[in-house]
Write an enzyme that holds these catalytic residues in place. Structure first.
Site, PDB file in Angstrom:
ATOM      1  N   HIS A 200       0.852  -1.203   0.000  1.00  0.00           N
ATOM      2  CA  HIS A 200       0.000   0.000   0.000  1.00  0.00           C
ATOM      3  C   HIS A 200       0.885   1.250   0.000  1.00  0.00           C
ATOM      4  O   HIS A 200       0.584   2.234  -0.677  1.00  0.00           O
ATOM      5  CB  HIS A 200      -0.891   0.039   1.246  1.00  0.00           C
TER       6      HIS A 200
ATOM      7  N   CYS B  90     -14.908 -15.042  -4.881  1.00  0.00           N
ATOM      8  CA  CYS B  90     -13.712 -15.029  -4.021  1.00  0.00           C
ATOM      9  C   CYS B  90     -13.831 -13.821  -3.098  1.00  0.00           C
ATOM     10  O   CYS B  90     -13.839 -12.675  -3.563  1.00  0.00           O
ATOM     11  CB  CYS B  90     -12.429 -14.941  -4.842  1.00  0.00           C
TER      12      CYS B  90
ATOM     13  N   CYS C 141     -10.812 -11.381  -3.242  1.00  0.00           N
ATOM     14  CA  CYS C 141     -10.837 -10.484  -4.419  1.00  0.00           C
ATOM     15  C   CYS C 141     -12.060  -9.589  -4.388  1.00  0.00           C
ATOM     16  O   CYS C 141     -12.092  -8.573  -5.068  1.00  0.00           O
ATOM     17  CB  CYS C 141     -10.944 -11.257  -5.725  1.00  0.00           C
TER      18      CYS C 141
ATOM     19  N   CYS D  84      -8.667 -19.771  -6.093  1.00  0.00           N
ATOM     20  CA  CYS D  84      -8.373 -18.466  -6.674  1.00  0.00           C
ATOM     21  C   CYS D  84      -6.850 -18.349  -6.747  1.00  0.00           C
ATOM     22  O   CYS D  84      -6.171 -18.499  -5.732  1.00  0.00           O
ATOM     23  CB  CYS D  84      -8.945 -17.347  -5.799  1.00  0.00           C
TER      24      CYS D  84
ATOM     25  N   HIS E  81      -5.236 -15.732  -4.322  1.00  0.00           N
ATOM     26  CA  HIS E  81      -5.345 -15.859  -2.861  1.00  0.00           C
ATOM     27  C   HIS E  81      -5.232 -17.288  -2.354  1.00  0.00           C
ATOM     28  O   HIS E  81      -5.318 -17.517  -1.154  1.00  0.00           O
ATOM     29  CB  HIS E  81      -6.651 -15.214  -2.368  1.00  0.00           C
TER      30      HIS E  81
ATOM     31  N   LYS F 137       5.187 -13.987  -2.714  1.00  0.00           N
ATOM     32  CA  LYS F 137       4.098 -13.039  -2.545  1.00  0.00           C
ATOM     33  C   LYS F 137       3.992 -12.647  -1.071  1.00  0.00           C
ATOM     34  O   LYS F 137       4.144 -13.507  -0.204  1.00  0.00           O
ATOM     35  CB  LYS F 137       2.794 -13.724  -2.997  1.00  0.00           C
TER      36      LYS F 137
HETATM   37  N1  MSP Z   1     -10.094  -1.754  -2.117  1.00  0.00           N
HETATM   38  C1  MSP Z   1      -9.538  -2.124  -3.351  1.00  0.00           C
HETATM   39  C2  MSP Z   1      -9.281  -0.916  -4.229  1.00  0.00           C
HETATM   40  C3  MSP Z   1     -10.465  -0.079  -4.538  1.00  0.00           C
HETATM   41  S1  MSP Z   1     -10.027   1.305  -5.493  1.00  0.00           S
HETATM   42  C4  MSP Z   1     -11.466   2.003  -5.986  1.00  0.00           C
HETATM   43  C5  MSP Z   1      -8.225  -2.870  -3.137  1.00  0.00           C
HETATM   44  N2  MSP Z   1      -7.594  -2.641  -1.965  1.00  0.00           N
HETATM   45  S2  MSP Z   1      -6.207  -3.307  -1.523  1.00  0.00           S
HETATM   46  O1  MSP Z   1      -6.048  -2.944  -0.139  1.00  0.00           O
HETATM   47  O2  MSP Z   1      -6.192  -4.683  -1.821  1.00  0.00           O
HETATM   48  O3  MSP Z   1      -5.099  -2.567  -2.308  1.00  0.00           O
HETATM   49  C6  MSP Z   1      -4.614  -3.014  -3.552  1.00  0.00           C
HETATM   50  C7  MSP Z   1      -3.526  -2.079  -4.011  1.00  0.00           C
HETATM   51  O4  MSP Z   1      -2.472  -2.029  -3.019  1.00  0.00           O
HETATM   52  C8  MSP Z   1      -2.799  -2.461  -5.282  1.00  0.00           C
HETATM   53  O5  MSP Z   1      -3.502  -2.112  -6.451  1.00  0.00           O
HETATM   54  C9  MSP Z   1      -1.531  -1.663  -5.111  1.00  0.00           C
HETATM   55  O6  MSP Z   1      -1.796  -0.305  -5.325  1.00  0.00           O
HETATM   56  C10 MSP Z   1      -1.207  -1.878  -3.653  1.00  0.00           C
HETATM   57  N3  MSP Z   1      -0.408  -3.093  -3.430  1.00  0.00           N
HETATM   58  C11 MSP Z   1      -0.740  -4.104  -2.593  1.00  0.00           C
HETATM   59  N4  MSP Z   1       0.262  -5.024  -2.594  1.00  0.00           N
HETATM   60  C12 MSP Z   1       1.247  -4.653  -3.432  1.00  0.00           C
HETATM   61  C13 MSP Z   1       2.461  -5.231  -3.854  1.00  0.00           C
HETATM   62  N5  MSP Z   1       2.925  -6.361  -3.348  1.00  0.00           N
HETATM   63  N6  MSP Z   1       3.159  -4.592  -4.835  1.00  0.00           N
HETATM   64  C14 MSP Z   1       2.715  -3.423  -5.383  1.00  0.00           C
HETATM   65  N7  MSP Z   1       1.568  -2.854  -5.005  1.00  0.00           N
HETATM   66  C15 MSP Z   1       0.816  -3.404  -4.003  1.00  0.00           C
HETATM   67  O7  MSP Z   1      -7.797  -3.561  -4.022  1.00  0.00           O
END
Ligand code: MSP
Length: 511
Positions: free
Chosen positions: A21, A126, A129, A143, A146, A300
């Site tokens: 994040h 899922c 997801c 999935c 996950h 991962k």
């Molecule tokens: N809640 C949804 C997004 C809704 S947007 C309208 C979601 N949240 S999430 O908490 O799973 O965040 C996903 C995002 O976190 C990814 O798209 C990316 O921006 C960031 N990342 C999470 N893990 C990551 C890595 N290992 N590497 C790079 N970015 C990462 O999906």
């Protein structure tokens, strides 16, 4: 004055923030700071995604209400972003009342436009997801993202006529290939993937849940709640007051200039979101950029594997500036990459302690030693200055084109140029033979360092401010930056009085 509206995904609060994040949020912050340095009116939005099955289950596991759970979890995100110096303009939560009202309003509009209908549906869902998977998506029944078995869901839901937008979306997205885009999806390889998937056809999308109370109730059927992804995507316009603000206020920032995210959620942003906007007859975002995903020591990042790294761990070891720098420097922004502590430490020592930090300390030490902090007025060395200017043009280009890692490589090249310049001119010899040339060499270095301070500022806001102050620039960065970014170097320099040399990035032991 031009405007720039950029967003990160809103993160799920079912877990603590991790460096995945942080990666996207830091990148967005760097780009926002870069725009602000150019006096662009910037609006940087981030926030949290708080509805849906996943959050509801997490709250249940903690034996508290979903809202209490979200109120607790959101604090961790706010704290992490504060410690990382993330200067967002607004932090949205999908449980904010204004957002909830906007979601309801949009469902009503879609219903009035006859873009919603009710249908019985049976599918594999899922929860991690928060989406239905097709049997083809599964690997050994799980999935693939996950490693979790989807659940069979059968219920009557409302559907959005997504299929009606297939042709129009294909046409809009593929227009980017001829350089004529209303909606640019980048990197190009990702755009091709989206177009490939679009060509297989679009199914209508289930946009409500019958058996989940933790969500926004539909205004025309209180038994159903909005599908969490519909709810979430709407944040990008609810945050601007789409429902409640006068049109001029909303369109001051909409359309978004950049939606930033990783590739995992590109489909929602590149297809579902634009379809929804077309349905609402709103302009489309200008650019959607999906960066890569990184692994930790080749694996991962996951709770099950126990290898999740929190921003706090990096902050403790490297401090806020270096954490920001390192996350973005480790691999090219659009590609996948890997992280681990030894590699991060090595990078810290090479790029920040040895290259950048040392260049500043050395130069300040020489100005102190040979000129007692005050260089005389002198002409600059144009060969060095011209070479640096070329590199900085490239750095600007990278930052203008969503490439923070490219910009950092460019800045390291400038540091290398300055270090070789010191080697070639050996100031310690000039000190004995040619004080006039010594002044020119050091003033030229000082001119380069002040540029470096400004260009590094979006990445290293604290340290760059400190470095600029040590060089003798005590004004607010927003006062000095526009001049440096837009004007060519003066040939004659009147150097400021410099401060005492300090160690900006102490070397770290590799652990
Ligand atoms: N809640 C949804 C997004 C809704 S947007 C309208 C979601 N949240 S999430 O908490 O799973 O965040 C996903 C995002 O976190 C990814 O798209 C990316 O921006 C960031 N990342 C999470 N893990 C990551 C890595 N290992 N590497 C790079 N970015 C990462 O999906």
């Amino acid at each position: 004055m031009s405007k720039y509206y950029l967003t990160t995904p809103i993160y799920y609060v079912n877990d603590l923030p991790h460096i995945g994040h942080a990666y996207t949020t830091i990148a967005a912050d760097v780009l926002a700071r870069w725009k602000r340095l150019h006096n662009e009116q910037t609006f940087f939005l981030t926030g949290t995604d708080e509805h849906g099955q996943k959050i509801s289950q997490a709250a249940e596991a903690h034996h508290i209400s979903p809202k209490q759970y979200c109120d607790k979890m959101v604090q961790h995100f706010l704290e992490a972003w504060q410690k990382l110096d993330i200067a967002y303009d607004h932090f949205i939560r999908t449980t904010d009342e204004e957002h909830i009202q906007t979601v309801k309003y949009i469902f009503r509009v879609l219903k009035e436009k006859n873009l919603i209908y009710k249908k019985k549906y049976r599918g594999l869902y899922c929860v991690s997801c928060e989406k239905f998977l097709s049997p083809d998506d599964l690997v050994n029944g799980l999935c693939p993202d996950h490693q979790q078995a989807p659940i069979l869901q059968e219920e009557e839901n409302y559907f959005f006529r997504l299929s009606a937008f297939q042709q129009k979306l294909t046409q809009i997205i593929s227009a980017a290939d001829s350089g004529d885009s209303q909606l640019l999806i980048e990197p190009a390889a990702r755009r091709k993937e989206i177009l490939g998937k679009l060509s297989l056809g679009l199914q209508d999308l289930s946009i409500s849940r019958a058996n989940l109370s933790w969500g926004v109730p539909l205004p025309f059927d209180e038994q159903q709640t909005a599908y969490v992804w519909m709810d979430a995507l709407i944040n990008y316009i609810s945050a601007l007051g789409y429902r409640s603000q006068p049109a001029e206020k909303f369109f001051q920032f909409w359309p978004a200039d950049l939606h930033l995210m990783a590739k995992d959620i590109l489909w929602f942003h590149a297809v579902i979101w634009p379809a929804l906007l077309l349905a609402l007859e709103l302009p489309l975002p200008k650019k959607i950029f999906a960066h890569g995903f990184f692994t930790i020591n080749g694996q991962k990042m996951s709770k099950t594997l126990g290898n999740v790294i929190s921003p706090q761990e990096l902050l403790e070891k490297f401090g806020p500036d270096a954490t920001r720098y390192l996350l973005l420097a480790m691999f090219p922004f659009g590609s996948d990459g890997d992280m681990n502590f030894p590699a991060l430490t090595e990078r810290y020592n090479t790029d920040l302690a040895n290259n950048l930090g040392n260049l500043f300390t050395r130069t300040l030490t020489m100005i102190e030693k040979y000129f007692n902090h005050q260089l005389p007025e002198t002409a600059l060395d144009e060969i060095l200055i011209d070479a640096v200017e070329e590199h900085l043009k490239a750095v600007s280009n990278f930052l203008d084109n969503t490439n923070p890692s490219g910009a950092l490589t460019g800045l390291q090249e400038v540091i290398n140029l300055a270090n070789s310049y010191i080697q070639q001119n050996s100031p310690w010899t000039l000190a004995k033979t040619n004080p006039e040339k010594l002044a020119r060499v050091l003033a030229s270095l000082l001119a380069v360092l002040s540029r470096l301070g400004i260009y590094f500022y979006p990445f290293l806001p604290r340290m760059a401010t400190r470095m600029l102050a040590a060089l003798g620039y005590h004004q607010n960065i927003s006062e000095i930056a526009p001049e440096y970014l837009n004007k060519k170097y003066q040939k004659i320099a009147r150097p400021p009085k410099t401060g005492s040399p300090e160690i900006f990035f102490p070397r770290l032991l590799k652990k």
